[in-house]
Design a protein around this motif. Structure first.
Motif, PDB file in Angstrom:
ATOM      1  N   HIS A  85      25.518 -38.430 116.675  1.00 49.90           N
ATOM      2  CA  HIS A  85      26.216 -39.351 117.578  1.00 49.90           C
ATOM      3  C   HIS A  85      25.589 -40.738 117.525  1.00 49.90           C
ATOM      4  N   LYS A  86      24.281 -40.794 117.637  1.00 49.73           N
ATOM      5  CA  LYS A  86      23.557 -42.075 117.631  1.00 49.73           C
ATOM      6  C   LYS A  86      23.731 -42.783 116.286  1.00 49.73           C
ATOM      7  N   PHE A  87      23.645 -42.027 115.201  1.00 57.77           N
ATOM      8  CA  PHE A  87      23.806 -42.612 113.868  1.00 57.77           C
ATOM      9  C   PHE A  87      25.184 -43.259 113.732  1.00 57.77           C
ATOM     10  N   ILE A  88      26.220 -42.546 114.147  1.00 60.55           N
ATOM     11  CA  ILE A  88      27.577 -43.095 114.017  1.00 60.55           C
ATOM     12  C   ILE A  88      27.780 -44.266 114.971  1.00 60.55           C
ATOM     13  N   GLU A  89      27.167 -44.189 116.137  1.00 62.66           N
ATOM     14  CA  GLU A  89      27.255 -45.303 117.089  1.00 62.66           C
ATOM     15  C   GLU A  89      26.661 -46.575 116.473  1.00 62.66           C
ATOM     16  N   LEU A  90      25.538 -46.427 115.759  1.00 66.12           N
ATOM     17  CA  LEU A  90      24.877 -47.571 115.125  1.00 66.12           C
ATOM     18  C   LEU A  90      25.507 -47.946 113.778  1.00 66.12           C
ATOM     19  N   ASN A  91      26.234 -46.991 113.178  1.00 70.29           N
ATOM     20  CA  ASN A  91      26.850 -47.198 111.862  1.00 70.29           C
ATOM     21  C   ASN A  91      28.310 -46.752 111.891  1.00 70.29           C
ATOM     22  N   PRO A  92      29.168 -47.514 112.592  1.00 64.22           N
ATOM     23  CA  PRO A  92      30.580 -47.112 112.679  1.00 64.22           C
ATOM     24  C   PRO A  92      31.203 -46.957 111.296  1.00 64.22           C
ATOM     25  N   ARG A  93      32.208 -46.116 111.232  1.00 67.29           N
ATOM     26  CA  ARG A  93      32.953 -45.844 109.999  1.00 67.29           C
ATOM     27  C   ARG A  93      32.071 -45.133 108.965  1.00 67.29           C
ATOM     28  N   SER A  94      31.153 -44.302 109.462  1.00 64.44           N
ATOM     29  CA  SER A  94      30.306 -43.490 108.589  1.00 64.44           C
ATOM     30  C   SER A  94      31.071 -42.247 108.149  1.00 64.44           C
ATOM     31  N   ARG A 149      30.710 -38.116 106.531  1.00 64.00           N
ATOM     32  CA  ARG A 149      29.804 -36.975 106.577  1.00 64.00           C
ATOM     33  C   ARG A 149      28.713 -37.127 105.525  1.00 64.00           C
ATOM     34  N   LEU A 150      29.072 -37.654 104.347  1.00 60.20           N
ATOM     35  CA  LEU A 150      28.085 -37.859 103.289  1.00 60.20           C
ATOM     36  C   LEU A 150      26.991 -38.835 103.726  1.00 60.20           C
ATOM     37  N   ASP A 151      27.385 -39.902 104.430  1.00 56.78           N
ATOM     38  CA  ASP A 151      26.405 -40.865 104.943  1.00 56.78           C
ATOM     39  C   ASP A 151      25.428 -40.173 105.884  1.00 56.78           C
ATOM     40  N   ILE A 152      25.979 -39.352 106.767  1.00 58.56           N
ATOM     41  CA  ILE A 152      25.158 -38.652 107.765  1.00 58.56           C
ATOM     42  C   ILE A 152      24.178 -37.695 107.086  1.00 58.56           C
ATOM     43  N   GLU A 153      24.685 -36.922 106.146  1.00 52.23           N
ATOM     44  CA  GLU A 153      23.825 -35.974 105.427  1.00 52.23           C
ATOM     45  C   GLU A 153      22.676 -36.694 104.728  1.00 52.23           C
ATOM     46  N   ALA A 154      23.013 -37.770 104.024  1.00 57.87           N
ATOM     47  CA  ALA A 154      22.001 -38.487 103.244  1.00 57.87           C
ATOM     48  C   ALA A 154      20.971 -39.176 104.136  1.00 57.87           C
ATOM     49  N   ARG A 155      21.431 -39.853 105.161  1.00 59.40           N
ATOM     50  CA  ARG A 155      20.526 -40.654 105.988  1.00 59.40           C
ATOM     51  C   ARG A 155      19.729 -39.829 106.989  1.00 59.40           C
ATOM     52  N   LEU A 156      20.318 -38.716 107.470  1.00 55.83           N
ATOM     53  CA  LEU A 156      19.622 -37.903 108.472  1.00 55.83           C
ATOM     54  C   LEU A 156      18.981 -36.651 107.878  1.00 55.83           C
ATOM     55  N   GLY A 157      19.242 -36.382 106.601  1.00 55.66           N
ATOM     56  CA  GLY A 157      18.675 -35.199 105.969  1.00 55.66           C
ATOM     57  C   GLY A 157      19.196 -33.900 106.552  1.00 55.66           C
ATOM     58  N   ILE A 158      20.476 -33.898 106.894  1.00 57.26           N
ATOM     59  CA  ILE A 158      21.107 -32.721 107.498  1.00 57.26           C
ATOM     60  C   ILE A 158      21.986 -32.051 106.446  1.00 57.26           C
ATOM     61  N   SER A 159      22.009 -30.732 106.419  1.00 55.45           N
ATOM     62  CA  SER A 159      22.818 -30.009 105.437  1.00 55.45           C
ATOM     63  C   SER A 159      24.307 -30.231 105.670  1.00 55.45           C
ATOM     64  N   THR A 160      25.086 -29.979 104.638  1.00 57.19           N
ATOM     65  CA  THR A 160      26.541 -30.119 104.728  1.00 57.19           C
ATOM     66  C   THR A 160      27.105 -29.248 105.844  1.00 57.19           C
ATOM     67  N   GLN A 161      26.656 -28.004 105.902  1.00 55.13           N
ATOM     68  CA  GLN A 161      27.168 -27.076 106.909  1.00 55.13           C
ATOM     69  C   GLN A 161      26.846 -27.556 108.324  1.00 55.13           C
ATOM     70  N   THR A 162      25.615 -27.977 108.531  1.00 54.75           N
ATOM     71  CA  THR A 162      25.201 -28.446 109.858  1.00 54.75           C
ATOM     72  C   THR A 162      25.955 -29.721 110.222  1.00 54.75           C
ATOM     73  N   ALA A 163      26.022 -30.668 109.302  1.00 52.26           N
ATOM     74  CA  ALA A 163      26.726 -31.922 109.578  1.00 52.26           C
ATOM     75  C   ALA A 163      28.190 -31.649 109.904  1.00 52.26           C
ATOM     76  N   SER A 164      28.837 -30.813 109.114  1.00 49.60           N
ATOM     77  CA  SER A 164      30.253 -30.508 109.340  1.00 49.60           C
ATOM     78  C   SER A 164      30.467 -29.849 110.698  1.00 49.60           C
ATOM     79  N   ALA A 165      29.621 -28.896 111.040  1.00 51.94           N
ATOM     80  CA  ALA A 165      29.766 -28.190 112.317  1.00 51.94           C
ATOM     81  C   ALA A 165      29.530 -29.111 113.507  1.00 51.94           C
ATOM     82  N   ARG A 166      28.484 -29.934 113.443  1.00 49.08           N
ATOM     83  CA  ARG A 166      28.183 -30.833 114.565  1.00 49.08           C
ATOM     84  C   ARG A 166      29.251 -31.933 114.692  1.00 49.08           C
ATOM     85  N   ILE A 167      29.738 -32.440 113.571  1.00 44.65           N
ATOM     86  CA  ILE A 167      30.808 -33.445 113.609  1.00 44.65           C
ATOM     87  C   ILE A 167      32.060 -32.839 114.234  1.00 44.65           C
TER      88      ILE A 167
END
Length: 136
Positions: A27-36, A38-56
Protein backbone atom coordinates in the motif's frame (compact mmCIF):
# COMPACT_ATOMS: atom_id res chain seq x y z
CA UNK A 1 -8.11 -11.50 3.95
CA UNK A 2 -9.54 -8.12 4.86
CA UNK A 3 -13.25 -8.17 5.73
CA UNK A 4 -15.60 -5.29 4.87
CA UNK A 5 -15.99 -4.22 8.50
CA UNK A 6 -12.24 -3.93 9.03
CA UNK A 7 -11.40 -1.70 6.06
CA UNK A 8 -11.43 1.50 8.09
CA UNK A 9 -9.32 -0.10 10.82
CA UNK A 10 -6.88 -1.37 8.21
CA UNK A 11 -6.60 2.11 6.66
CA UNK A 12 -5.95 3.68 10.07
CA UNK A 13 -3.20 1.13 10.75
CA UNK A 14 -1.53 1.84 7.42
CA UNK A 15 -1.78 5.61 7.82
CA UNK A 16 -0.33 5.45 11.34
CA UNK A 17 2.46 3.09 10.29
CA UNK A 18 1.43 0.52 12.91
CA UNK A 19 1.16 -2.30 10.41
CA UNK A 20 4.42 -3.80 9.21
CA UNK A 21 3.06 -6.38 6.80
CA UNK A 22 3.23 -7.10 3.09
CA UNK A 23 -0.19 -5.44 2.76
CA UNK A 24 0.96 -2.19 4.31
CA UNK A 25 4.31 -2.26 2.49
CA UNK A 26 2.56 -2.68 -0.85
CA UNK A 27 0.00 0.00 0.00
CA UNK A 28 2.72 2.46 1.00
CA UNK A 29 4.82 1.64 -2.07
CA UNK A 30 1.91 2.29 -4.43
CA UNK A 31 0.95 5.43 -2.52
CA UNK A 32 4.50 6.76 -3.07
CA UNK A 33 4.73 5.34 -6.61
CA UNK A 34 1.33 5.69 -8.31
CA UNK A 35 0.69 3.65 -11.45
CA UNK A 36 2.98 0.85 -10.25
CA UNK A 37 2.66 -2.67 -11.60
CA UNK A 38 2.91 -5.97 -9.77
CA UNK A 39 6.35 -6.37 -11.36
CA UNK A 40 7.46 -3.04 -9.85
CA UNK A 41 6.27 -4.16 -6.42
CA UNK A 42 7.99 -7.54 -6.64
CA UNK A 43 11.29 -6.03 -7.76
CA UNK A 44 11.41 -3.10 -5.36
CA UNK A 45 10.01 -4.83 -2.26
CA UNK A 46 11.51 -8.27 -2.84
CA UNK A 47 8.11 -9.96 -2.59
CA UNK A 48 7.28 -13.15 -4.49
CA UNK A 49 4.81 -13.16 -7.37
CA UNK A 50 2.31 -15.21 -5.37
CA UNK A 51 2.50 -12.96 -2.31
CA UNK A 52 2.34 -9.75 -4.35
CA UNK A 53 -0.64 -11.02 -6.37
CA UNK A 54 -2.54 -12.15 -3.27
CA UNK A 55 -1.93 -8.95 -1.29
CA UNK A 56 -2.78 -6.74 -4.30
CA UNK A 57 -6.02 -8.70 -4.76
CA UNK A 58 -6.90 -8.08 -1.09
CA UNK A 59 -6.22 -4.35 -1.44
CA UNK A 60 -8.25 -4.19 -4.66
CA UNK A 61 -11.09 -6.01 -2.87
CA UNK A 62 -11.18 -3.33 -0.16
CA UNK A 63 -11.33 -0.54 -2.75
CA UNK A 64 -8.24 1.27 -1.43
CA UNK A 65 -6.35 0.28 -4.59
CA UNK A 66 -7.69 0.64 -8.09
CA UNK A 67 -6.52 -0.30 -11.55
CA UNK A 68 -6.02 2.78 -13.73
CA UNK A 69 -5.01 1.11 -16.97
CA UNK A 70 -2.88 -1.70 -18.37
CA UNK A 71 0.76 -1.67 -19.42
CA UNK A 72 2.21 -4.14 -21.92
CA UNK A 73 5.58 -5.65 -21.06
CA UNK A 74 7.22 -8.67 -22.72
CA UNK A 75 3.92 -9.72 -24.28
CA UNK A 76 2.01 -9.56 -20.96
CA UNK A 77 -0.48 -6.99 -19.74
CA UNK A 78 -0.03 -5.59 -16.22
CA UNK A 79 -2.43 -3.35 -14.29
CA UNK A 80 -1.23 0.10 -13.29
CA UNK A 81 -2.19 0.40 -9.62
CA UNK A 82 -2.91 3.52 -7.59
CA UNK A 83 -4.18 4.27 -4.09
CA UNK A 84 -7.64 5.78 -3.62
CA UNK A 85 -8.12 8.04 -0.61
CA UNK A 86 -11.65 9.33 -1.19
CA UNK A 87 -14.03 7.32 1.04
CA UNK A 88 -16.89 7.44 -1.50
CA UNK A 89 -14.66 6.28 -4.34
CA UNK A 90 -13.21 3.52 -2.14
CA UNK A 91 -16.73 2.19 -1.61
CA UNK A 92 -17.48 2.47 -5.34
CA UNK A 93 -14.24 0.60 -6.12
CA UNK A 94 -15.06 -2.10 -3.56
CA UNK A 95 -18.53 -2.72 -4.98
CA UNK A 96 -17.29 -2.65 -8.59
CA UNK A 97 -14.58 -5.18 -7.74
CA UNK A 98 -17.09 -7.46 -6.04
CA UNK A 99 -19.38 -7.31 -9.10
CA UNK A 100 -16.44 -8.00 -11.42
CA UNK A 101 -15.46 -11.05 -9.38
CA UNK A 102 -19.06 -12.28 -9.35
CA UNK A 103 -19.32 -11.99 -13.13
CA UNK A 104 -16.02 -13.84 -13.47
CA UNK A 105 -17.29 -16.53 -11.11
CA UNK A 106 -20.40 -17.00 -13.21
CA UNK A 107 -18.41 -17.08 -16.44
CA UNK A 108 -15.72 -19.46 -15.20
CA UNK A 109 -16.91 -21.38 -12.18
CA UNK A 110 -20.63 -21.70 -12.63
CA UNK A 111 -20.39 -23.26 -16.08
CA UNK A 112 -18.25 -26.07 -14.69
CA UNK A 113 -21.27 -27.17 -12.65
CA UNK A 114 -23.95 -26.34 -15.21
CA UNK A 115 -25.22 -29.94 -15.20
CA UNK A 116 -26.19 -29.64 -11.51
CA UNK A 117 -27.94 -26.25 -11.69
CA UNK A 118 -31.60 -25.92 -12.69
CA UNK A 119 -32.02 -24.25 -16.08
CA UNK A 120 -34.15 -21.43 -14.64
CA UNK A 121 -31.41 -20.61 -12.11
CA UNK A 122 -28.77 -20.62 -14.86
CA UNK A 123 -30.85 -18.22 -16.96
CA UNK A 124 -31.33 -15.94 -13.95
CA UNK A 125 -27.61 -15.89 -13.12
CA UNK A 126 -26.51 -15.43 -16.74
CA UNK A 127 -28.93 -12.52 -17.11
CA UNK A 128 -27.65 -10.97 -13.88
CA UNK A 129 -24.07 -11.37 -15.06
CA UNK A 130 -24.86 -9.43 -18.25
CA UNK A 131 -27.22 -6.75 -16.93
CA UNK A 132 -26.50 -6.56 -13.22
CA UNK A 133 -29.19 -5.93 -10.61
CA UNK A 134 -31.15 -3.61 -12.94
CA UNK A 135 -32.37 -6.31 -15.33
CA UNK A 136 -35.87 -6.79 -13.85
Amino acid sequence: MIKDNSIKSFKRQIESGDRDSDLSKIHKFIELNPRSTRLDIEARLGISTQTASARIAELLDTGVLFEEANKKFNGHSYSLLSVEKNEDKIEINRIARKKKKFKHWIKQGLYKFKDFIPESTMIELETYAVYGSDYK
